[in-house]
Write an enzyme that holds these catalytic residues in place. Sequence first.
Site, PDB file in Angstrom:
ATOM      1  N   ASP A  23      18.246   4.729 -26.741  1.00 17.49           N
ATOM      2  CA  ASP A  23      18.447   4.664 -25.286  1.00 17.49           C
ATOM      3  C   ASP A  23      19.798   5.260 -24.892  1.00 17.49           C
ATOM      4  O   ASP A  23      20.520   5.798 -25.720  1.00 17.49           O
ATOM      5  CB  ASP A  23      18.266   3.209 -24.806  1.00 17.49           C
ATOM      6  CG  ASP A  23      17.526   3.165 -23.479  1.00 17.49           C
ATOM      7  OD1 ASP A  23      17.845   3.989 -22.615  1.00 17.49           O
ATOM      8  OD2 ASP A  23      16.643   2.319 -23.291  1.00 17.49           O
TER       9      ASP A  23
ATOM     10  N   GLU B   7       8.947   7.436  -3.544  1.00 16.35           N
ATOM     11  CA  GLU B   7      10.036   8.338  -3.942  1.00 16.35           C
ATOM     12  C   GLU B   7       9.657   9.815  -3.805  1.00 16.35           C
ATOM     13  O   GLU B   7      10.539  10.677  -3.805  1.00 16.35           O
ATOM     14  CB  GLU B   7      10.499   8.035  -5.372  1.00 16.35           C
ATOM     15  CG  GLU B   7      11.457   6.857  -5.506  1.00 16.35           C
ATOM     16  CD  GLU B   7      10.777   5.504  -5.643  1.00 16.35           C
ATOM     17  OE1 GLU B   7       9.524   5.483  -5.666  1.00 16.35           O
ATOM     18  OE2 GLU B   7      11.484   4.479  -5.726  1.00 16.35           O
TER      19      GLU B   7
ATOM     20  N   ASN C 261       0.821  -1.209   0.000  1.00 12.04           N
ATOM     21  CA  ASN C 261       0.000   0.000   0.000  1.00 12.04           C
ATOM     22  C   ASN C 261       0.860   1.267   0.000  1.00 12.04           C
ATOM     23  O   ASN C 261       0.575   2.233   0.718  1.00 12.04           O
ATOM     24  CB  ASN C 261      -0.991   0.000   1.178  1.00 12.04           C
ATOM     25  CG  ASN C 261      -2.056   1.066   0.991  1.00 12.04           C
ATOM     26  OD1 ASN C 261      -2.326   1.480  -0.151  1.00 12.04           O
ATOM     27  ND2 ASN C 261      -2.631   1.543   2.087  1.00 12.04           N
TER      28      ASN C 261
HETATM   29  C1  FMN Z   1      14.721   9.794 -18.561  1.00 15.35           C
HETATM   30  C2  FMN Z   1      14.544   8.402 -18.006  1.00 15.35           C
HETATM   31  C3  FMN Z   1      13.864   7.455 -18.729  1.00 15.35           C
HETATM   32  C4  FMN Z   1      13.672   6.174 -18.210  1.00 15.35           C
HETATM   33  N1  FMN Z   1      12.935   5.281 -18.910  1.00 15.35           N
HETATM   34  C5  FMN Z   1      12.605   4.100 -18.338  1.00 15.35           C
HETATM   35  C6  FMN Z   1      11.703   3.197 -18.988  1.00 15.35           C
HETATM   36  O1  FMN Z   1      11.262   3.459 -20.084  1.00 15.35           O
HETATM   37  N2  FMN Z   1      11.380   2.059 -18.344  1.00 15.35           N
HETATM   38  C7  FMN Z   1      11.845   1.745 -17.102  1.00 15.35           C
HETATM   39  O2  FMN Z   1      11.450   0.704 -16.552  1.00 15.35           O
HETATM   40  N3  FMN Z   1      12.744   2.546 -16.494  1.00 15.35           N
HETATM   41  C8  FMN Z   1      13.119   3.727 -17.066  1.00 15.35           C
HETATM   42  N4  FMN Z   1      13.967   4.573 -16.429  1.00 15.35           N
HETATM   43  C9  FMN Z   1      14.620   4.121 -15.201  1.00 15.35           C
HETATM   44  C10 FMN Z   1      13.714   4.179 -13.997  1.00 15.35           C
HETATM   45  O3  FMN Z   1      13.059   5.404 -13.863  1.00 15.35           O
HETATM   46  C11 FMN Z   1      14.569   3.987 -12.775  1.00 15.35           C
HETATM   47  O4  FMN Z   1      15.213   2.769 -12.853  1.00 15.35           O
HETATM   48  C12 FMN Z   1      13.752   4.049 -11.530  1.00 15.35           C
HETATM   49  O5  FMN Z   1      14.589   4.436 -10.535  1.00 15.35           O
HETATM   50  C13 FMN Z   1      13.127   2.755 -11.103  1.00 15.35           C
HETATM   51  O6  FMN Z   1      12.684   2.961  -9.779  1.00 15.35           O
HETATM   52  P1  FMN Z   1      12.081   1.784  -8.919  1.00 15.35           P
HETATM   53  O7  FMN Z   1      13.179   0.746  -8.812  1.00 15.35           O
HETATM   54  O8  FMN Z   1      11.727   2.439  -7.636  1.00 15.35           O
HETATM   55  O9  FMN Z   1      10.920   1.314  -9.685  1.00 15.35           O
HETATM   56  C14 FMN Z   1      14.203   5.833 -16.941  1.00 15.35           C
HETATM   57  C15 FMN Z   1      14.902   6.801 -16.228  1.00 15.35           C
HETATM   58  C16 FMN Z   1      15.082   8.075 -16.753  1.00 15.35           C
HETATM   59  C17 FMN Z   1      15.816   9.087 -15.945  1.00 15.35           C
END
Ligand code: FMN
Length: 438
Positions: free
Chosen positions: A247, A201, A137
Amino acid sequence: MKFREFINYLDTKNKLIHIKKPVSLEFEMANIMATFNERPIIFENIKESSFPVVGGLCSSRNLIAKALEVSEKNLVKKLCNAINNLKKPEIVETAPCQEIVETSPDLYKLPIMRYMPKDGGRYIPSGISVVRDPELNVQNVSFHRLMLLDKNHFVARIVENRGTDTALKKAGGELEIAICIGNSTAVMLAAATSLSHGVDEFYLANAIEPTPLVKCKTVNLYVPADSEFVLEGKITKEMHDEGPFLDLTTTYDKIRKQPIIEITCITHRKDAIWQTLLPGLNEHRNLMGMPREPTIFNEVSKVCKCVNVQLTSGGGNWLHAIIQIHKEKEEDGKQAIQAAFKGHSSLKHCVVIDDDIDIDNPASVEWAIATRFQGDKDMIIMPNQPGSSLDPSADLTEGKKAITCKVGIDATIPFDKKDKSFKPESYKKVNMKEYLQG
Ligand SMILES: Cc1cc2nc3c(=O)[nH]c(=O)nc-3n(C[C@H](O)[C@H](O)[C@H](O)COP(=O)(O)O)c2cc1C
């Protein structure tokens, strides 16, 4: 600084490029941004949409430091401090991001750009996705690029085993989502940070600077009140081809079957400003890499005295790191390497340097490798490690985590030789004018 506050700040300093000429979402805006080297820019007149578009706000460390009101040198420490002192955001009842509520969404009205010729379609690379983990949650906030499918659908790239993916699996494949566009640098950096599961976050964004949240209109999610746009809807069980898309390594990411997102409501400010960034280039890389610097810093600090960390641009600000330490014991360098890999699981190569080396100067780091490092004694090689799917040289077998070989270089002065000369000598400077006359 808030999103608008920062735009105004740049404008007053003459650091915001205004493009008044009508421009197209189809490649033209991306090419203009690249030609202006990603400097902050506002497109005021877009052929296919009535909303203005801002880009380049996080395209350098200097801009990020300015937006967070800290010196570049203290950037990593500020982020570390915020991560270690998370703060619950205030919840507000009314918010600028909900001045206009549209329950019959038409995504074609939004300035969604096409960036590169081989991209699979028009994309939003700058949206912050918010979902709720149904077991904990707690919200998870992260970036997911969105490829436009039709007037109310996207296909999203959701990387496996990160917050959104785990929440989605726990929910049985269907989950409410809110996507926020037009955000402060604090929100952008917080969204790109992987905090441990069960931590929202936005608490990090709020620890960097006040980030009040408001409840969405149609989903049980809370988003930054100051966002420019919020797209509300759900991640569905339906899948669609996503990609190719440029990418981090400036190579195209491949096509994968990914979940479709259905948008059911759009809220925005009356005079909303869209935010974009150029995929693959500095802004994307800074946002990806910078949030890993404090996580590496924290891990390295557990084993020795860490001074600074930087993910470097040649490694896409993702695969390569320099770790600067104040060496106190012989094993510090090697322990720092192991800790750095723990602090950022996609890290592939790292170099550990002493605190007399200039971390901002690649030649200075290379000099440390040339003069303080012996391959047979000071290198750690770790084959068959889980790595980054963004590295085209890794084993990228479909359906499996990418496998790579990790290498750490300890370029610190060997402790038993500390008394020997490891410092670069320099010539004494003369007064040039004296020698140029007569
Ligand atoms: C500009 C940008 C684009 C991103 N695009 C993606 C994406 O398309 N898919 C994805 O899963 N992570 C993407 N990321 C990475 C995630 O935002 C990052 O790994 C995030 O911290 C994951 O957080 P979590 O582990 O709390 O879910 C991107 C990050 C940035 C800065």
